[in-house]
Design a protein around this motif. Structure first.
Motif, short mmCIF file in Angstrom:
data_model
loop_
_atom_site.label_atom_id
_atom_site.label_comp_id
_atom_site.label_asym_id
_atom_site.label_seq_id
_atom_site.Cartn_x
_atom_site.Cartn_y
_atom_site.Cartn_z
N VAL A 60 0.96 -1.09 0.75
CA VAL A 60 -0.23 0.27 -0.09
C VAL A 60 0.71 1.53 0.45
O VAL A 60 0.06 2.48 -0.36
N ALA A 61 2.34 1.04 0.08
CA ALA A 61 2.20 2.10 0.26
C ALA A 61 2.86 3.09 -0.93
O ALA A 61 2.25 4.56 -0.64
N PRO A 62 2.87 2.35 -1.66
CA PRO A 62 3.00 3.51 -3.37
C PRO A 62 1.54 3.87 -3.43
O PRO A 62 1.73 5.06 -4.64
N LEU A 63 0.59 4.10 -3.09
CA LEU A 63 -0.87 4.01 -2.95
C LEU A 63 -0.71 5.53 -1.82
O LEU A 63 -1.93 6.55 -2.51
N LEU A 64 -0.67 5.76 -1.13
CA LEU A 64 -0.21 6.98 -0.14
C LEU A 64 1.24 8.24 -0.59
O LEU A 64 2.11 7.72 -0.27
N GLN A 65 0.28 8.95 -1.37
CA GLN A 65 0.86 10.49 -1.59
C GLN A 65 0.83 11.64 -0.32
O GLN A 65 0.08 11.45 -0.97
N HIS A 66 2.63 11.70 -0.60
CA HIS A 66 2.05 12.97 0.69
C HIS A 66 1.98 14.32 -0.92
O HIS A 66 2.63 14.27 -1.29
N TRP A 67 0.58 15.15 -0.56
CA TRP A 67 0.85 16.73 -1.07
C TRP A 67 1.12 17.82 -0.14
O TRP A 67 1.05 18.27 0.62
N THR A 68 1.48 18.07 -1.24
CA THR A 68 2.53 19.53 -0.95
C THR A 68 2.65 20.34 -1.99
O THR A 68 2.38 20.18 -3.50
#
Length: 187
Positions: A177-185
């Motif tokens: 699941v790691a690649p499915l969650l991205q941090h947005w800035t």
């Protein structure tokens, strides 16, 4: 079974047999469905239960729809369509019943009906039932939609096949699941 376990361990079960869900379990499934995210509290869904002899009638509707598209469909293909609803002792038809609303667009209401369907299959798993959400051509064919009584403002979201698993459901495949969650800035 706790909720997180049910959500993270659920798998679809294609091979289902009697018994289907009891009346109490059906009430629990609908109780779970109506807890779906629902902007405006519109409850933009409804459900049809297809059991017993009604499954045969639905199979005939499927066959009639296929024959309406092509009169040269072989008898074996016709029988395949007749048998589709017989894959499980119970089918629940999930219908998005879209309402005009100034703040809740059509798409949100269809998504809400999909969330209700997802709640049904998650609750089925938690109750020890097998479930399989199916769509395909028979979820969109005008003859089928008419036979099921859908109105112009409604869409069929799916058929949820329910019953007792023929075999113990397998373990879900691990998903990274790691690649499915991205941090947005906003830089």
């Amino acid at each position: 079974m706790d909720a997180v376990t049910a959500l993270t361990r659920r798998v679809s079960v294609a091979k289902l047999q009697e018994p289907g869900p009891s009346d109490e379990q059906l009430s629990q499934l609908i109780g779970a469905a109506v807890r779906a995210a629902d902007h405006g509290l519109l409850r933009p869904w409804r459900f049809l239960l297809v059991q017993e002899e009604s499954r045969n009638r639905l199979g005939e509707v499927f066959c009639e729809a296929v024959l309406a598209d092509s009169a040269t469909v072989s008898e074996s293909v016709q029988q395949k369509f007749r048998n589709m609803p017989l894959r499980a002792p119970c089918l629940m038809v999930v219908i998005a019943s879209i309402q005009e609303h100034p703040k809740v667009p059509r798409q949100e209401q269809i998504i809400s009906a999909g969330a209700a369907a997802q709640n049904i299959i998650n609750a089925a798993y938690a109750l020890g039932l097998g479930a399989m959400w199916r769509t395909g051509d028979m979820a969109y064919h005008p003859r089928v939609l008419k036979a099921l009584g859908l109105k112009p403002h409604e869409e069929l979201v799916g058929y949820i096949y329910l019953g007792t698993p023929v075999n113990q459901p397998g373990e879900p495949k691990a998903v990274d699941v790691a690649p499915l969650l991205q941090h947005w800035t906003n830089k």
